[in-house]
Design a protein around this motif. Structure first.
Motif: not given
Length: 191
Positions: A109-114, A176-179, A185-191
């Motif tokens: 989801l991202w590309e940290p640097t430094g 993002p999977f807890l948003d 709520y149902l999808r977040v509980l599943h996650n």
């Protein structure tokens, strides 16, 4: 063999724990420093940055691991919640989850640097195996029972409840999977 300040020999177990603790505290300090650096230089900005830092399961779990490693390095057994075999086993599970979720979901989801790249590597790829190796090598497992796993669920459940309540109040979800706002709520509980 190394010696402590009193001249007593220090075991490999304590040296290993000290190295892991130092690594953990460095990564956490750098992560908090990065959060504070990007925040507005106001009291509210600092509070927001610290609250954001404490909103991530990764940071909280690495805090627990660094604290436990510090206690083990000092040869302390208190607080027992962190240092007894059940607590050490729970930490190994939690930090494994941190590593697996990062590698499997969040890394893309991202590309940290430094410095952020170094922090991410330490918190997701160095400390998790260090904790698991410590658990494998030094934690007695003879008194562990399957029933302990139910108690281990308290921390992630409490974290999930915190995220749900905090997110409902602020609209901020650290992962993002807890948003709940986006997924429900149902999808977040599943996650």
């Amino acid at each position: 063999m190394a010696a402590d300040l009193s001249g007593k020999p220090v075991s490999a177990k304590r040296i290993y724990a000290a190295a892991a603790a130092i690594t953990g505290w460095f990564a956490l300090g750098a992560q908090l420093g990065l959060a504070l650096h990007s925040a507005p230089a106001t009291p509210a900005g600092v509070v927001h940055a610290v609250a954001g830092f404490l909103s991530f399961f990764t940071n909280l779990t690495n805090l627990l691991v660094a604290a436990a490693m510090t206690l083990w390095a000092w040869g302390r057994s208190e607080p027992r919640m962190l240092t007894r075999p059940q607590g050490a086993s729970a930490l190994a599970v939690y930090i494994s989850i941190v590593s697996v979720v990062y590698a499997g979901i969040l890394r893309e989801l991202w590309e940290p640097t430094g410095l952020q790249l170094i922090v991410e590597a330490l918190m997701h790829y160095v400390l998790p195996p260090a904790c698991i190796i410590y658990w494998l090598a030094f934690v007695p497992k003879g008194h562990l029972r399957w029933g302990h796993a139910f108690a281990w669920l308290l921390y992630p459940v409490a974290y999930g409840a915190y995220v749900a309540v905090h997110g409902a109040a602020t609209g901020y979800y650290p992962y993002p999977f807890l948003d709940v706002a986006a997924l429900g709520y149902l999808r977040v509980l599943h996650n």
